[in-house]
Design an enzyme around this catalytic site. Structure first.
Site, short mmCIF file in Angstrom:
data_model
loop_
_atom_site.label_atom_id
_atom_site.label_comp_id
_atom_site.label_asym_id
_atom_site.label_seq_id
_atom_site.Cartn_x
_atom_site.Cartn_y
_atom_site.Cartn_z
N ARG A 1 45.27 28.59 31.89
CA ARG A 1 45.43 27.69 30.73
C ARG A 1 46.36 26.54 31.06
NH1 ARG A 1 45.62 32.06 27.61
NH2 ARG A 1 44.25 32.14 25.82
N SER A 48 32.21 28.38 37.52
CA SER A 48 31.99 29.80 37.81
C SER A 48 32.03 30.56 36.49
CB SER A 48 33.10 30.31 38.72
OG SER A 48 34.32 30.27 38.01
N GLN A 92 46.34 36.10 38.07
CA GLN A 92 45.29 35.86 37.06
C GLN A 92 45.51 36.68 35.79
OE1 GLN A 92 41.45 36.40 38.92
NE2 GLN A 92 41.76 34.64 40.27
N ARG A 93 44.90 36.20 34.71
CA ARG A 93 44.98 36.80 33.37
C ARG A 93 46.41 36.85 32.83
NH1 ARG A 93 40.47 39.03 30.96
NH2 ARG A 93 41.45 38.25 29.11
N GLU A 95 34.27 19.66 37.02
CA GLU A 95 33.03 19.50 37.79
C GLU A 95 32.11 20.72 37.60
OE1 GLU A 95 33.58 18.04 41.92
OE2 GLU A 95 32.26 19.70 42.44
N CYS A 155 37.94 21.61 41.76
CA CYS A 155 38.04 23.07 41.87
C CYS A 155 39.33 23.52 41.20
CB CYS A 155 38.12 23.50 43.32
SG CYS A 155 36.61 23.26 44.23
N LEU A 191 41.85 27.08 40.58
CA LEU A 191 42.05 28.48 41.00
C LEU A 191 43.43 28.98 40.61
CD1 LEU A 191 41.05 30.85 43.22
CD2 LEU A 191 42.93 29.81 44.48
N1 ACO Z 1 37.62 38.10 31.77
C1 ACO Z 1 37.53 37.63 30.50
N2 ACO Z 1 38.10 36.48 30.08
C2 ACO Z 1 38.79 35.78 30.99
C3 ACO Z 1 38.94 36.21 32.33
C4 ACO Z 1 38.32 37.43 32.70
N3 ACO Z 1 38.44 37.92 33.94
N4 ACO Z 1 39.68 35.31 32.99
C5 ACO Z 1 39.99 34.34 32.10
N5 ACO Z 1 39.44 34.62 30.90
C6 ACO Z 1 39.51 33.79 29.68
C7 ACO Z 1 40.27 34.51 28.60
O1 ACO Z 1 39.81 34.07 27.36
C8 ACO Z 1 41.68 34.05 28.85
O2 ACO Z 1 42.47 34.09 27.72
P1 ACO Z 1 43.16 35.49 27.25
O3 ACO Z 1 43.76 36.12 28.44
O4 ACO Z 1 44.16 35.05 26.22
O5 ACO Z 1 42.04 36.30 26.68
C9 ACO Z 1 41.46 32.61 29.24
O6 ACO Z 1 40.26 32.62 29.98
C10 ACO Z 1 42.57 32.00 30.07
O7 ACO Z 1 43.03 32.97 30.99
P2 ACO Z 1 44.22 32.67 31.99
O8 ACO Z 1 45.00 33.91 32.22
O9 ACO Z 1 44.97 31.47 31.55
O10 ACO Z 1 43.38 32.27 33.31
P3 ACO Z 1 43.64 32.66 34.82
O11 ACO Z 1 45.03 32.34 35.23
O12 ACO Z 1 43.17 34.02 35.08
O13 ACO Z 1 42.72 31.58 35.56
C11 ACO Z 1 40.65 30.97 36.55
C12 ACO Z 1 41.37 31.35 35.25
C13 ACO Z 1 41.35 29.77 37.18
C14 ACO Z 1 39.22 30.59 36.25
C15 ACO Z 1 40.72 32.21 37.48
O14 ACO Z 1 39.95 33.25 36.92
C16 ACO Z 1 40.25 31.96 38.90
O15 ACO Z 1 40.97 31.40 39.71
N6 ACO Z 1 39.03 32.43 39.22
C17 ACO Z 1 38.48 32.30 40.56
C18 ACO Z 1 38.13 30.89 40.90
C19 ACO Z 1 37.21 30.26 39.87
O16 ACO Z 1 36.21 30.84 39.48
N7 ACO Z 1 37.58 29.05 39.45
C20 ACO Z 1 36.79 28.25 38.50
C21 ACO Z 1 35.67 27.60 39.20
S1 ACO Z 1 34.94 26.32 38.27
C22 ACO Z 1 35.69 24.90 38.82
O17 ACO Z 1 36.33 24.97 39.84
C23 ACO Z 1 35.57 23.65 38.05
#
Ligand code: ACO
Ligand code: ZN
Length: 506
Positions: A376, A400, A370-371, A396, A362, A364
């Site tokens: 990354r 999402s 976030q964003r 895994e 997982c 998060l």
């Molecule tokens: N909308 C569009 N693109 C997005 C978004 C969004 N809301 N969030 C991330 N991205 C993409 C973009 O391309 C972004 O790059 P950019 O900002 O330069 O355009 C890129 O992903 C990386 O964004 P970060 O800012 O580095 O990512 P963030 O810190 O927001 O974390 C994460 C991403 C971990 C998936 C976060 O959204 C999160 O915690 N979500 C809730 C939990 C979740 O869904 N986790 C993944 C489950 S799958 C698994 O666990 C294997």
């Protein structure tokens, strides 16, 4: 009950034809599909729960083709009673009751969507995953085996995390599992053997102390915590998390940002904060640069802390159900430092031994961060660990919607950067070469190349090309990108575990 795509986009009312008719606020019941205003538009929504509040009756709605995190309580005024509602299908609901009981007993295992649900992927998922020519496993959500496979017995030291005393956690009960630093795997195994609870009892304990009552599958769909005070932030949860039932009656819960204990009242929380001495996650700091640190925490040695982390993250993660059996996992927690301590930004968990080759279970980033590029960093860190292990890794499945977006972005950027380096050095590149250099699986490399239309077939040969547009896009995004993990600063050796330290050994 409507199936959800793995990304949580609900397709409401997909269980066959339903009877239609007029409803009133008194006859509208759980399972009905009504037209409800959202963002100024009438949309189909399934009623998942009904409650009486001081300001009148409220209906918990799951909207057609909206991610579950956008579910909400709506007042009567937002429901259009002029139009017919679709009544629940009694026969199908009966069958589903049986099924949901089964799902509930597997609560601590990996979420495993049914074949049918796997096919009914939500529209958003299809739109992000359909660019490639061949479907990648993530689009099919092929979930293989469940966790808890018999691990290989290995010799070697058990990596000892500092066992810090942490504040009491209401709800989960005495923390009889927390290991002392000097506890040997053998004595721990004995303790496990004599542990008074069976696995089922443990799960039952969680369920009865949590909000899971008669129909866990239904209740689990409804967000139970509406507001959380966490450090200097107020968080608004997206999804259900199995905090004890009493907590769902609170307008706001308070979580200690260091030990992750949770409290229903400001008074008890304040009392806790006076006593709590923890200032960083209870593990070894394995990375530090000017901005962030990473701590490695063993789920087995810091059971309460890791369970609390899972409860916290479940509020923002819908499709993963791990929150109780944390023993087989390591947790890599990213923090930012100030004079008060190390504040959690995000984390990823990783199986101590993944037979599927997953390097992340997982992942998060807490919503307040976030964003901003932290996701990354988490992803990069997971691949840097795989490089040190000399393995190819992949997250895994299922991912999402946000996970998929973030991974695709990470994969694309890194493959393009690597290829640009190759072309400068005039090296021949192959899919295997890219995979090894980036610690990515060849499948993920191939899928990314296909999605970016970087593979061409020319004069009987497969070639990899980088379209000019992608180079320009990458230059722009690189200028924006602020931070990277410096692999030189990672102080980590792959931990070796004995069989008994990986699991509880039920
Ligand atoms: N909308 C569009 N693109 C997005 C978004 C969004 N809301 N969030 C991330 N991205 C993409 C973009 O391309 C972004 O790059 P950019 O900002 O330069 O355009 C890129 O992903 C990386 O964004 P970060 O800012 O580095 O990512 P963030 O810190 O927001 O974390 C994460 C991403 C971990 C998936 C976060 O959204 C999160 O915690 N979500 C809730 C939990 C979740 O869904 N986790 C993944 C489950 S799958 C698994 O666990 C294997
Ligand atoms: Zn605390």
């Amino acid at each position: 009950m409507s199936p959800n795509g793995a990304n949580g986009d609900a397709i409401v009312g997909s269980d066959g034809p339903r009877q239609k008719g007029k409803a009133t606020p008194d006859t509208l019941k759980v399972g009905c599909i009504a037209l409800v205003t959202k963002d100024g538009q009438l949309r189909r929504a399934e009623i998942l729960s009904i409650k009486e509040t001081k300001s009148g009756r409220q209906f918990y709605c799951n909207f057609d083709n909206f991610n579950k995190r956008l579910d909400e309580w709506v007042p009567i005024s937002r429901i259009d009673f002029e139009q017919d509602v679709e009544w629940p299908n009694p026969e199908k609901d009966k069958q589903k009751d049986g099924k949901s009981k089964k799902t509930a007993s597997a609560v601590s295992k990996k979420s495993q969507p049914s074949k049918k649900a796997q096919k009914k992927v939500g529209k958003r998922e299809q739109s992000v995953a359909s660019e490639g020519q061949t479907p990648h496993p993530w689009t099919e959500f092929v979930e293989s085996q469940q966790r808890g496979k018999t691990p290989k017995v290995e010799d070697g030291d058990d990596k000892a995390n500092a066992s810090l005393e942490i504040g009491g956690t209401p709800g989960i009960g005495p923390d009889e599992m927390e290991l002392d630093e000097d506890e040997t795997p053998a004595s721990a195994a004995k303790k496990e053997h004599t542990h008074p609870f069976s696995r089922e009892q443990e799960i039952e304990k969680l369920r009865t102390s949590g909000s899971m009552t008669q129909n866990p599958a239904e209740i689990a769909r409804i967000r139970n915590i509406s507001k959380v005070e966490f450090g200097r932030y107020v968080l608004f949860p997206w999804y259900f998390s199995p905090y004890p039932e009493v907590f769902s009656q609170e307008d706001c819960i308070f979580i200690c940002e260091f030990c992750l204990s949770y409290y229903g009242s400001l008074k008890s929380f304040t009392r806790h904060r006076m006593k709590c001495t923890l200032q960083h996650p209870p593990g070894n700091e394995i990375y530090r640069d000017d901005f962030i640190s990473f701590f490695e925490i063993d789920g087995r040695r810091q059971r309460t802390w890791c369970r609390n982390l899972c409860l916290l993250s479940k509020m923002f993660l819908d499709h993963k159900t791990l929150y109780y059996d944390v023993d087989p996992f390591l947790f890599y927690v990213m923090t930012s430092r100030d004079e008060k301590g190390n504040h959690i930004i995000g984390y990823f968990s990783k199986e101590k031994e993944s037979t599927d080759g997953y390097n992340v279970a997982c992942i998060l980033t807490l919503p307040q961060y976030q964003r901003k590029g932290y996701g990354r960093l988490l992803i990069q860190f997971s691949y840097e660990l795989s490089k040190i292990e000399g393995k190819l890794g992949s997250p895994e499945k299922p991912l999402s919607d946000l996970g998929l977006l973030s991974y695709r972005q990470y994969w694309s950027e890194n493959i393009i950067d690597l290829l640009l380096g190759y072309s400068e050095r005039e090296e021949k590149c192959t899919i295997e070469g890219i995979a090894t250099a980036l610690a990515m699986t060849t499948q993920d490399v191939e899928h990314t190349l296909q999605a970016l239309k970087m593979q061409v077939y020319h004069k009987g040969e497969h070639k990899i090309v980088i379209p000019e547009k992608l180079i320009q896009q990458r230059e722009k995004s690189r200028a924006k990108q602020k931070r990277l993990i410096d692999p030189e600063r990672i102080q980590w050796k792959p931990p070796v575990f004995t069989a008994s330290s990986r699991t509880w050994g039920w």
